[in-house]
Motif scaffolding. Structure first.
Motif, PDB file in Angstrom:
ATOM      1  N   ARG A 124       1.121  -1.236  -0.047  1.00  0.00           N
ATOM      2  CA  ARG A 124      -0.356  -0.115  -0.210  1.00  0.00           C
ATOM      3  C   ARG A 124       0.909   1.238   0.047  1.00  0.00           C
ATOM      4  N   ASP A 132      -4.476  -0.745  -6.291  1.00  0.00           N
ATOM      5  CA  ASP A 132      -4.668  -1.599  -4.843  1.00  0.00           C
ATOM      6  C   ASP A 132      -6.416  -2.119  -4.367  1.00  0.00           C
ATOM      7  N   SER A 135      -8.668  -2.196  -1.560  1.00  0.00           N
ATOM      8  CA  SER A 135      -8.942  -0.954  -0.990  1.00  0.00           C
ATOM      9  C   SER A 135     -10.487  -0.314  -2.031  1.00  0.00           C
ATOM     10  N   GLY A 178     -11.713   1.692   8.508  1.00  0.00           N
ATOM     11  CA  GLY A 178     -10.416   1.784   6.690  1.00  0.00           C
ATOM     12  C   GLY A 178     -10.869   1.997   6.101  1.00  0.00           C
ATOM     13  N   VAL A 179     -10.432   1.464   4.805  1.00  0.00           N
ATOM     14  CA  VAL A 179     -10.994   1.748   4.046  1.00  0.00           C
ATOM     15  C   VAL A 179     -13.120   1.675   3.600  1.00  0.00           C
ATOM     16  N   ASP A 199     -11.821   3.123  15.774  1.00  0.00           N
ATOM     17  CA  ASP A 199     -11.201   2.410  14.972  1.00  0.00           C
ATOM     18  C   ASP A 199     -10.354   2.392  16.565  1.00  0.00           C
ATOM     19  N   ARG A 201      -6.903   3.145  15.457  1.00  0.00           N
ATOM     20  CA  ARG A 201      -6.356   3.828  14.830  1.00  0.00           C
ATOM     21  C   ARG A 201      -6.053   5.215  15.250  1.00  0.00           C
ATOM     22  N   GLU A 240     -11.759  -0.776  26.184  1.00  0.00           N
ATOM     23  CA  GLU A 240     -12.622  -0.784  24.469  1.00  0.00           C
ATOM     24  C   GLU A 240     -14.074  -1.114  24.223  1.00  0.00           C
ATOM     25  N   ALA A 259     -10.822  -5.579  11.235  1.00  0.00           N
ATOM     26  CA  ALA A 259      -9.818  -6.498  10.704  1.00  0.00           C
ATOM     27  C   ALA A 259      -8.488  -5.895  11.048  1.00  0.00           C
TER      28      ALA A 259
HETATM   29  P1  NAD Z   1      -8.752  -3.436   7.548  1.00  0.00           P
HETATM   30  O1  NAD Z   1      -9.477  -4.130   6.143  1.00  0.00           O
HETATM   31  O2  NAD Z   1      -7.090  -4.224   7.570  1.00  0.00           O
HETATM   32  O3  NAD Z   1      -8.931  -3.091   9.135  1.00  0.00           O
HETATM   33  C1  NAD Z   1     -10.484  -2.283   9.209  1.00  0.00           C
HETATM   34  C2  NAD Z   1     -10.146  -1.139   9.933  1.00  0.00           C
HETATM   35  O4  NAD Z   1     -10.049  -2.222  11.581  1.00  0.00           O
HETATM   36  C3  NAD Z   1      -8.819  -1.216  10.414  1.00  0.00           C
HETATM   37  O5  NAD Z   1      -8.632   0.726  10.179  1.00  0.00           O
HETATM   38  C4  NAD Z   1      -8.200  -1.271  11.393  1.00  0.00           C
HETATM   39  O6  NAD Z   1      -6.943  -0.142  12.497  1.00  0.00           O
HETATM   40  C5  NAD Z   1      -9.423  -1.485  12.336  1.00  0.00           C
HETATM   41  N1  NAD Z   1      -9.539  -2.643  13.714  1.00  0.00           N
HETATM   42  C6  NAD Z   1      -8.722  -3.010  13.697  1.00  0.00           C
HETATM   43  N2  NAD Z   1      -8.998  -3.696  14.885  1.00  0.00           N
HETATM   44  C7  NAD Z   1      -9.664  -3.097  15.517  1.00  0.00           C
HETATM   45  C8  NAD Z   1     -10.560  -3.023  16.709  1.00  0.00           C
HETATM   46  N3  NAD Z   1     -10.759  -3.989  17.688  1.00  0.00           N
HETATM   47  N4  NAD Z   1     -11.619  -2.367  17.290  1.00  0.00           N
HETATM   48  C9  NAD Z   1     -11.539  -1.396  15.906  1.00  0.00           C
HETATM   49  N5  NAD Z   1     -11.187  -0.735  14.507  1.00  0.00           N
HETATM   50  C10 NAD Z   1     -10.293  -1.988  14.638  1.00  0.00           C
HETATM   51  O7  NAD Z   1      -7.777  -2.395   6.624  1.00  0.00           O
HETATM   52  P2  NAD Z   1      -7.835  -1.340   5.548  1.00  0.00           P
HETATM   53  O8  NAD Z   1      -9.023  -1.138   5.560  1.00  0.00           O
HETATM   54  O9  NAD Z   1      -7.450  -2.256   4.188  1.00  0.00           O
HETATM   55  O10 NAD Z   1      -6.836  -0.203   5.900  1.00  0.00           O
HETATM   56  C11 NAD Z   1      -6.008  -0.336   6.973  1.00  0.00           C
HETATM   57  C12 NAD Z   1      -4.859   1.556   6.687  1.00  0.00           C
HETATM   58  O11 NAD Z   1      -4.012   1.182   5.498  1.00  0.00           O
HETATM   59  C13 NAD Z   1      -5.741   2.361   7.066  1.00  0.00           C
HETATM   60  O12 NAD Z   1      -5.530   3.492   7.784  1.00  0.00           O
HETATM   61  C14 NAD Z   1      -6.041   2.698   5.677  1.00  0.00           C
HETATM   62  O13 NAD Z   1      -6.415   4.078   5.649  1.00  0.00           O
HETATM   63  C15 NAD Z   1      -4.518   2.258   5.082  1.00  0.00           C
HETATM   64  N6  NAD Z   1      -4.549   2.229   3.607  1.00  0.00           N
HETATM   65  C16 NAD Z   1      -3.707   2.892   3.207  1.00  0.00           C
HETATM   66  C17 NAD Z   1      -3.037   3.054   1.550  1.00  0.00           C
HETATM   67  C18 NAD Z   1      -2.138   3.433   0.739  1.00  0.00           C
HETATM   68  O14 NAD Z   1      -1.251   4.269   1.744  1.00  0.00           O
HETATM   69  N7  NAD Z   1      -1.717   3.432  -0.242  1.00  0.00           N
HETATM   70  C19 NAD Z   1      -4.083   2.412   0.990  1.00  0.00           C
HETATM   71  C20 NAD Z   1      -5.330   1.617   1.197  1.00  0.00           C
HETATM   72  C21 NAD Z   1      -5.542   1.979   2.660  1.00  0.00           C
END
Ligand code: NAD
Length: 380
Positions: A124, A132, A135, A178-179, A199, A201, A240, A259
């Motif tokens: 990513r 991606d 996403s 997340g996304v 979240d 994060r 939490e 996740a």
């Molecule tokens: P994911 O599908 O792995 O997880 C979904 C969300 O669940 C995440 O935001 C994670 O922090 C959250 N999570 C995990 N445990 C949790 C809990 N116990 N309680 C509440 N929330 C919890 O994540 P994703 O959507 O694939 O994205 C992960 C990160 O990567 C995000 O910060 C996203 O912005 C980033 N991202 C960056 C790029 C890039 O830079 N090109 C592209 C896509 C995503």
């Protein structure tokens, strides 16, 4: 030298997506490649054969017509073992591979010297954003989660002032921003709901607030390497749990997307918490496929417990098949632009960071370390 790119019809029963769309086929055929589409491959996503043919594709009515001499195969889901047996040695397959759950396919691709790139392993980094697929498909999943939640909710989402009285807006809670979660928030806001989100994060807080939702704060930060979440300590989990449970109890719709890559989804809603929810409330558990964020979720079905409707949809992006396919097709087009060199040949050395990271199997070897460990006796 132009070569053949083949797109099979997906075989998984819930899969309506297709790995390319006519607009992308046109680009590939304009570059001189022969694109073959298996008969009806786009039917589930409403891209009929004649649209593909008009874009320059050949429609193949048998697997042998589709695959004979094909250099690259584009897929949504991983191929089955039987499908791998239909590929020539050296064929390059690109798609979601979900290796940990498809070790038999991985082994067969290794043994048949097929080259496989896994879209979920594309790093990513900003240069890879157009590839991606995690996403793009999470965007569709998050949107559909809110639409499903609204369709199963016995209330309006927006505030309404009518001659028959004033309707209060519904409250939607999104767990995991997340996304998919951010898209679910944006969709719920557009429908007029009051939206809260959580979240682990903290960095997600700013994005949540910028969408007009309230971010639930917990005094911990669990962002780990690469922007993903780390696992919480037992004390952190307890705090939490209390905060999340109170928010769940006041919500009309809860959408969970939490996740942790490579792990079971964190359990955020216990059966006891469900019993504190309002009658008619809805939970849409997007983590159903990896174990569920709600204890009562039954993957692939809808249940009702304590008056609460609990949906455990699998493969939600496939429920928005036209646009999910279009986005995936564009991701694959960008990936191909990296894989095919200026002479129009697939590159021989996968030294580019993106290609190297997403290369799962090549030349009789499993190249992805964690998958190799799994095959060598369960180390994950
Ligand atoms: P994911 O599908 O792995 O997880 C979904 C969300 O669940 C995440 O935001 C994670 O922090 C959250 N999570 C995990 N445990 C949790 C809990 N116990 N309680 C509440 N929330 C919890 O994540 P994703 O959507 O694939 O994205 C992960 C990160 O990567 C995000 O910060 C996203 O912005 C980033 N991202 C960056 C790029 C890039 O830079 N090109 C592209 C896509 C995503």
């Amino acid at each position: 030298m132009p070569f053949v790119i083949a797109v099979p019809k997906e075989l998984a029963p819930t899969e309506k997506r297709v790995a390319t769309v006519p607009e992308v086929v046109r680009k590939l055929t304009d570059s001189g490649h022969e694109v073959r589409i298996e008969h009806d491959a786009g039917a589930g996503a409403f891209y009929p054969d004649d649209l593909f043919a008009a874009a320059g594709a050949k429609i193949a009515f048998s697997r042998s017509d589709l695959l004979s001499g094909a250099r690259i195969v584009l897929r949504v889901q991983p191929p089955t073992v039987a499908e791998v047996d239909q590929f020539d040695e050296g064929t390059i397959v690109i798609g979601f591979m979900n290796a940990a759950r498809n070790l038999d396919t991985i082994t067969r691709m290794r043994d048949r010297k097929v080259t496989a790139f896994a879209l979920e392993l594309v790093p990513r980094i900003s240069r890879a954003q157009s590839m991606d697929a995690l996403s793009s498909q999470a965007t569709a999943g998050g949107y559909m989660a809110t639409i499903l939640g609204a369709a199963n909710c016995p209330k309006f989402l927006p505030m309404l002032t009518t001659a028959a009285g004033t309707i209060r807006p519904a409250t939607v809670l999104i767990l995991g921003a997340g996304v998919a979660g951010l898209m679910a928030i944006a969709t719920a806001r557009r429908l007029g709901a009051i939206v809260e989100a959580y979240d682990v994060r903290r960095a997600a807080g700013e994005q949540v607030r910028s969408l007009g939702a309230r971010f639930l704060e917990l005094e911990i930060d669990a962002e780990a390497q690469g922007g993903y979440a780390r696992e919480l300590t037992p004390e952190e989990k307890e705090k939490e749990q209390q905060m999340v449970s109170a928010a769940v109890a006041r919500a009309d719709i809860v959408i969970t997307t939490a996740a942790i890559p490579g792990r079971r989804a964190p359990l955020l809603i216990t059966g006891e918490t469900v019993s504190t929810m309002r009658p008619g409330a809805v939970i849409v558990d997007l983590a159903a496929e990896s174990g569920g964020n709600c204890e009562l979720t039954q993957p692939g079905t809808t249940t009702r417990e304590h008056g609460v409707t609990i949906l455990g949809p699998l493969n939600l992006p496939a429920e928005l098949p036209s646009h999910s396919s279009m986005m995936l097709a564009k991701n694959l087009q960008s990936f191909l632009a990296l894989l095919i060199d200026k002479e129009g040949e697939p590159v021989r050395e996968f030294t580019d960071e993106i290609l190297a990271a997403s290369l799962l199997v090549h030349a009789g070897e499993v190249r992805h370390g964690p998958t190799r460990d799994l095959l060598n006796g369960g180390k994950s």
